[in-house]
Scaffold this motif. Structure first.
Motif, PDB file in Angstrom:
ATOM      1  N   UNK A 191       0.802  -1.211   0.000  1.00 53.10           N
ATOM      2  CA  UNK A 191       0.000   0.000   0.000  1.00 53.10           C
ATOM      3  C   UNK A 191       0.838   1.267   0.000  1.00 53.10           C
ATOM      4  N   UNK A 192       0.292   2.332   0.621  1.00 49.97           N
ATOM      5  CA  UNK A 192       0.982   3.622   0.586  1.00 49.97           C
ATOM      6  C   UNK A 192       2.271   3.603   1.413  1.00 49.97           C
ATOM      7  N   UNK A 193       2.365   2.695   2.389  1.00 48.88           N
ATOM      8  CA  UNK A 193       3.614   2.546   3.141  1.00 48.88           C
ATOM      9  C   UNK A 193       4.744   2.134   2.203  1.00 48.88           C
ATOM     10  N   UNK A 194       4.457   1.240   1.279  1.00 49.37           N
ATOM     11  CA  UNK A 194       5.451   0.825   0.294  1.00 49.37           C
ATOM     12  C   UNK A 194       5.853   1.958  -0.611  1.00 49.37           C
ATOM     13  N   UNK A 195       4.882   2.796  -0.994  1.00 44.66           N
ATOM     14  CA  UNK A 195       5.199   3.950  -1.844  1.00 44.66           C
ATOM     15  C   UNK A 195       6.151   4.904  -1.135  1.00 44.66           C
ATOM     16  N   UNK A 196       5.932   5.119   0.163  1.00 46.97           N
ATOM     17  CA  UNK A 196       6.811   6.006   0.928  1.00 46.97           C
ATOM     18  C   UNK A 196       8.198   5.386   1.111  1.00 46.97           C
ATOM     19  N   UNK A 197       8.251   4.085   1.397  1.00 46.43           N
ATOM     20  CA  UNK A 197       9.536   3.404   1.585  1.00 46.43           C
ATOM     21  C   UNK A 197      10.388   3.439   0.313  1.00 46.43           C
ATOM     22  N   UNK A 198       9.735   3.308  -0.829  1.00 51.65           N
ATOM     23  CA  UNK A 198      10.492   3.340  -2.083  1.00 51.65           C
ATOM     24  C   UNK A 198      11.171   4.694  -2.274  1.00 51.65           C
ATOM     25  N   UNK A 199      10.516   5.781  -1.838  1.00 52.34           N
ATOM     26  CA  UNK A 199      11.104   7.117  -1.934  1.00 52.34           C
ATOM     27  C   UNK A 199      12.374   7.218  -1.087  1.00 52.34           C
ATOM     28  N   UNK A 200      12.322   6.673   0.128  1.00 51.43           N
ATOM     29  CA  UNK A 200      13.464   6.751   1.039  1.00 51.43           C
ATOM     30  C   UNK A 200      14.634   5.910   0.529  1.00 51.43           C
ATOM     31  N   UNK A 201      14.359   4.669   0.147  1.00 58.15           N
ATOM     32  CA  UNK A 201      15.430   3.773  -0.297  1.00 58.15           C
ATOM     33  C   UNK A 201      16.093   4.282  -1.576  1.00 58.15           C
TER      34      UNK A 201
END
Length: 438
Positions: A191-201
């Motif tokens: 979900x949106x948690x994955x979208x945010x994590x991809x930005x950080x990584x």
């Protein structure tokens, strides 16, 4: 000092292109990355999730603003000192800036994490969108210092005569973010948690690419032993304040439009604006790329007191901004519906709102590019007051005034026209100021 010395010997046009192309390519790839992020969220999770991510975006923007505030201000001083051949002071400026950016954004993120719920509702969340806003914000607040370091380091690498590596870093960040978005959303279903994590990584990998600059022969950036220099800090934050305010203005722009549209058109209006905001990010990044290209040049020429090359750079930049803005206006006017359709199969009401929004909002691009260029110019030569006025007026003072005045008169179309009219007013004030002082 070979790379920086080229600024004094090669033609102004060639120098401008050498900095512009990497800046534009890098920024546009980041914009495409941002848009693809929205396309994936919208298609995978639907319009409510897309609206939630859009509501949370001001958090990202505020972090970015912090890094730009100190980063651009310090990098401008760095280039001025390099132009004046004051190399040791330039390295102290770089060292202090990076440590200040890391510390300040880490403290702000962790502190805001404890107030996540009231912050989400203050940004425009409602019962439908809050779960998405909260999950997205949690990751951004906890790890936001990563992309502030990436952004600030990118600015310094560009100012140190290596715009190509800054571009490669942005390309790496964008492409990795797109790939991770697909994996986290479609494979792992995070979900949106994955979208945010991809930005950080992706930002972590961008930092690693930028660190390659320290191993090049043309590198002048050095981490040196340095105590806190209040004078340099004050000069950095004063010079960088217009850039900070510009990023804060993006947050104000997003928040004000979300809140206004929530009351006028409900969740449909916020979803339509989220689509427009993703599209807007492309042109915004293009103009930021233009500003990022001329900032090192104007700062260096100003430090070297080379007025002729400074003026030639500005003439080229202004004509480039006019051409880009005119082309963008025509694209928005003629291709609004297919542009909106990229983001998903929305209900007809949302589609109609977004299409109208694109066509009216894109009028702003006829004027926005010149305003960006002039803001960067005034900032780089020390006319910070005028640069601050441009940023404050565009997306805060004048825009908010139009958002209060126009919707009661023209309904939702008044919301879409607030920014175009703000850009026109600001350009008129720039013309008056420049005639008086130059």
């Amino acid at each position: 000092m070979a790379q920086l010395n080229r600024l004094e010997t090669e033609s102004v046009w060639r120098t401008f292109v050498r900095y512009l192309v990497p800046s534009l390519v890098g920024m546009l790839l980041m914009a495409v990355n941002f848009v693809v992020d929205g396309v994936m969220v919208g298609n995978r999770l639907g319009p409510v999730a897309l609206a939630g991510v859009g509501i949370a975006q001001p958090v990202y923007t505020v972090f970015l603003a912090m890094s730009i505030w100190i980063g651009v201000g310090a990098a401008t001083l760095y280039s001025q000192h390099m132009g004046a051949k004051l190399y040791e002071q330039a390295q102290h400026i770089f060292t202090q800036a990076l440590f200040l950016i890391f510390g300040s954004t880490l403290i702000i993120g962790v502190t805001a994490l404890f107030f996540r719920e009231p912050l989400a509702y203050a940004l425009g969340a409602n019962a439908d969108t809050y779960p998405y806003v909260s999950r997205y914000m949690h990751v951004l607040l906890l790890f936001g210092f990563v992309f502030t370091i990436e952004n600030a380091l990118s600015v310094f690498v560009r100012n140190d005569g290596n715009p190509n590596l800054a571009m490669v870093s942005l390309m790496t960040t964008a492409l990795v973010n797109i790939a991770l978005n697909y994996v986290f959303l479609y494979v792992f279903n995070w979900g949106v948690t994955g979208a945010a994590l991809s930005t950080i990584l992706a930002a972590v990998l961008g930092i690693l690419v930028l660190c390659l600059h320290f191993f090049t022969k043309t590198n002048h950036l050095r981490f040196v032993r340095s105590t806190f220099d209040k004078r340099l800090f004050v000069r950095s934050v004063v010079i960088g304040f217009p850039s900070f305010l510009s990023e804060v203005g993006i947050s104000v722009f997003t928040l004000a439009h979300n809140v206004t549209l929530k009351y006028i058109a409900g969740t449909d209006g916020v979803a339509a604006f989220s689509v427009l905001n993703y599209v807007h990010s492309v042109m915004l990044m293009a103009f930021l790329g233009l500003g990022a290209a001329i900032q090192p040049l104007i700062s260096y020429f100003h430090g070297a007191q080379n007025r002729a090359r400074e003026q030639q750079t500005m003439k080229i930049a202004i004509w480039t901004a006019v051409a880009a803005g005119s082309l963008s206006f025509l694209v928005g006017l003629l291709a609004a519906r297919p542009i909106v359709a990229i983001f998903g199969d929305f209900p007809q009401d949302i589609m109609a709102l977004a299409v109208t929004g694109v066509r009216l909002f894109f009028i702003a691009y006829l004027f926005m590019g010149v305003n960006f260029v002039m803001m960067t110019y005034y900032q780089s030569i020390g006319h910070v007051g005028m640069a601050t006025w441009i940023t404050a007026a565009r997306e805060i003072v004048v825009m908010l005034a139009f958002l209060l005045i126009l919707p009661p008169l023209f309904g939702i179309n008044g919301v879409w026209l607030a920014i175009p009219l703000s850009e026109i007013v600001v350009l008129a004030t720039i013309y008056a100021y420049h005639r008086r002082h130059f």
